[in-house]
Design a protein around this motif. Structure first.
Motif, PDB file in Angstrom:
ATOM      1  N   PHE A 267       0.847  -1.188   0.000  1.00 52.19           N
ATOM      2  CA  PHE A 267       0.000   0.000   0.000  1.00 52.19           C
ATOM      3  C   PHE A 267       0.890   1.248   0.000  1.00 52.19           C
ATOM      4  N   PRO A 268       1.537   1.567  -1.103  1.00 49.23           N
ATOM      5  CA  PRO A 268       2.405   2.743  -1.115  1.00 49.23           C
ATOM      6  C   PRO A 268       1.594   4.033  -1.069  1.00 49.23           C
ATOM      7  N   THR A 269       2.105   5.008  -0.336  1.00 55.47           N
ATOM      8  CA  THR A 269       1.492   6.328  -0.297  1.00 55.47           C
ATOM      9  C   THR A 269       2.376   7.386  -0.952  1.00 55.47           C
ATOM     10  N   ARG A 270       3.637   7.072  -1.150  1.00 56.33           N
ATOM     11  CA  ARG A 270       4.539   7.964  -1.863  1.00 56.33           C
ATOM     12  C   ARG A 270       5.668   7.141  -2.469  1.00 56.33           C
ATOM     13  N   GLY A 271       6.282   7.686  -3.530  1.00 51.41           N
ATOM     14  CA  GLY A 271       7.405   7.000  -4.151  1.00 51.41           C
ATOM     15  C   GLY A 271       7.042   6.422  -5.505  1.00 51.41           C
ATOM     16  N   ALA A 296       5.446   0.476 -14.527  1.00 51.23           N
ATOM     17  CA  ALA A 296       5.836   1.667 -13.778  1.00 51.23           C
ATOM     18  C   ALA A 296       4.650   2.141 -12.949  1.00 51.23           C
ATOM     19  N   GLU A 297       4.946   2.699 -11.784  1.00 47.86           N
ATOM     20  CA  GLU A 297       3.908   3.243 -10.927  1.00 47.86           C
ATOM     21  C   GLU A 297       4.480   4.363 -10.069  1.00 47.86           C
ATOM     22  N   VAL A 298       3.613   5.305  -9.727  1.00 52.07           N
ATOM     23  CA  VAL A 298       4.003   6.410  -8.874  1.00 52.07           C
ATOM     24  C   VAL A 298       2.845   6.713  -7.936  1.00 52.07           C
ATOM     25  N   SER A 299       3.157   7.002  -6.674  1.00 48.72           N
ATOM     26  CA  SER A 299       2.151   7.306  -5.656  1.00 48.72           C
ATOM     27  C   SER A 299       2.540   8.592  -4.943  1.00 48.72           C
ATOM     28  N   PHE A 300       1.539   9.342  -4.503  1.00 51.09           N
ATOM     29  CA  PHE A 300       1.810  10.555  -3.736  1.00 51.09           C
ATOM     30  C   PHE A 300       0.647  10.810  -2.789  1.00 51.09           C
ATOM     31  N   PRO A 301       0.950  11.324  -1.597  1.00 54.18           N
ATOM     32  CA  PRO A 301      -0.103  11.569  -0.595  1.00 54.18           C
ATOM     33  C   PRO A 301      -0.917  12.804  -0.942  1.00 54.18           C
ATOM     34  N   LEU A 302      -2.178  12.808  -0.468  1.00 49.25           N
ATOM     35  CA  LEU A 302      -3.063  13.951  -0.680  1.00 49.25           C
ATOM     36  C   LEU A 302      -3.372  14.611   0.656  1.00 49.25           C
TER      37      LEU A 302
END
Length: 453
Positions: A267-271, A296-302
């Motif tokens: 469960f990535p939230t960033r990176g 490829a994947e990218v995650s970022f917090p809101l």
């Protein structure tokens, strides 16, 4: 002596009593010098294999550095694959040659036995497997390892592999984590969505390393020579499967590059995370193709615990030369299902014949996710951290990199983490766009795996 836990909760460091009594003390202002480093518990392991790792402790100039360097050295010693358990002890240096601010560091552990066995379960891509491993670690005293691995899955996939590996962590290139391995394998799998089964037997040689170090990009260079045979599952198999049946010999080069900068694999939230696979087959035998696959994947917090995630995957395979035969169906791609394009059946996207997927030479798929904790997760304590809810919109195409004839679906669902290896998803899906031969699955859809789009 008092006990203190370092950043890694599994690393137990015994400190002198003075530092245990002064918990509020700023350790960076306490000068320190390492006079001696002792590595205990070695019987089969050669000294030069651990010397490079343990020597990094001498770089410490204050007591905070001592703890940090000991923790990193402890982790590196465990990576060598020689210890069953390992602990760290820091003592004040004593004797005539002791420095005024001198300390002695001891790494005390027990070596792994000559033979280690394990039986367990493993989660694959929408399948579960029973596994067994028989390993002889540290064969010649420098981390050499021979492993016999076997597995049998609920989808009747079998795998038997004998792998012999040799790390070079003790050399000047140790920071790059180089490793050489050779393995012999035999694999068998059934593919009911296309009504065929395969049997592969061969050998593989591999060289792995990290480069560049500041990006921690993992590279795997492989050469594989294998005999591959394809069979029809039965009389119900369509004619195009019979055309692909028979034995083949593959001789190929493969390169796998991957980088993982996510804060959590499940469960990535960033990176970000990226994995690229390239194959060139045609160094011999009667198979000839060029394959590329990118994930490829990218995650970022809101805000308020929400996070956004963008995932994409694409692949292409082409035969080499005008007179060369097309790659067999077992080398082609499939698209559809809870792990790739939700809202469609397994292999449900693309051409079909008599209800069976014919595979595709290229594909691409993309998904947008909005992840959030469960509304009542705070009442579940830490157990609630194993669950996440999400809204998703995924779309893709096959045998074309255009947006014409786009397949798309949207929905929502709940995901549950299984350790740090995989997750289970239960989604309600609503297909938005499809083509004539596609097979959709509206409503509830379950999936289990370790890599999702």
């Amino acid at each position: 002596m008092g006990a203190s836990k370092s950043k890694d909760s599994q690393c137990q460091i015994k400190l002198p009593k003075f530092y245990r009594a002064r918990k509020d003390l700023d350790l960076t202002i306490c000068p320190a010098r390492i006079d001696k480093v002792h590595v205990a518990g070695l019987s089969r392991t050669t000294e030069d294999y651990v010397q490079r790792v343990a020597s990094r402790v001498f770089r410490a100039t204050n007591f905070q550095d001592v703890i940090v360097e000991c923790t990193e050295a402890w982790a590196s010693l465990n990576e060598l694959g020689i210890y069953k358990d390992l602990r760290v002890q820091i003592d004040v240096s004593q004797g005539a040659n002791a420095s005024p601010n001198g300390y002695e560091v001891s790494f005390i552990g027990t070596e792994l036995p000559r033979v280690v066995g394990a039986v367990g379960t493993e989660v694959g891509q929408n399948e579960g497997s029973m596994t067994f491993d028989l390993t002889t670690p540290n064969v010649l005293g420098r981390g050499e390892r021979a492993t016999l691995h076997g597995s049998y899955s609920n989808s009747k996939r079998t795998d038997l592999t004998l792998r012999i590996s040799k790390p070079y962590l003790h050399t000047v290139l140790g920071d790059y984590k180089p490793e050489v391995a050779v393995e012999v394998f035999r694999q068998a799998a059934m593919v009911p969505i296309s009504a065929y089964k395969t049997e592969n037997f061969g050998m593989l040689a591999e060289f792995k390393m990290l480069f560049p170090l500041n990006w921690r990009v993992s590279h795997s260079f492989q050469y594989e020579m294998s005999f591959r045979e394809l069979y029809a599952l039965g009389k119900q198999s369509p004619f195009f499967i019979s055309q692909n049946c028979g034995p083949r010999m593959a001789s190929l080069l493969r390169h796998i590059a991957s980088i993982d900068m996510r804060d959590n694999r499940i469960f990535p939230t960033r990176g970000a995370h990226m994995k690229c696979t390239t194959e060139y087959c045609g160094l011999g035998g009667n198979l000839s193709y060029l394959l590329g696959n990118l994930h490829a994947e990218v995650s970022f917090p809101l805000f308020a615990g929400l996070s956004a995630q963008f995932v994409g995957r694409a692949g292409v395979i082409r035969n080499i030369g005008k007179n060369q035969p097309e790659p067999p169906i077992s080398s082609l791609f499939t698209l559809g299902g809870p792990l790739t394009l939700r809202g469609f059946q397994f292999g449900g996207v693309g051409p079909h014949c008599d209800g069976y997927a014919m595979g595709m030479h290229s594909y691409w798929a993309t998904a947008f996710h909005l992840w959030a904790p469960l509304p009542f997760y705070s009442y579940l304590g830490r157990f609630g951290d194993n669950f996440r809810s999400h809204l998703f919109y995924n779309f893709g195409n096959c045998d074309s990199f255009s947006v014409n004839n786009l397949r798309a679906a949207a929905g929502f669902g709940v995901a549950m983490r299984i350790g740090e290896r995989a997750r289970i998803e239960c989604n309600y899906c609503y297909p938005l766009n499809k083509e004539k031969n596609d097979r959709t699955q509206p409503g509830l859809q379950f999936g289990i795996g370790y890599e999702f789009i």
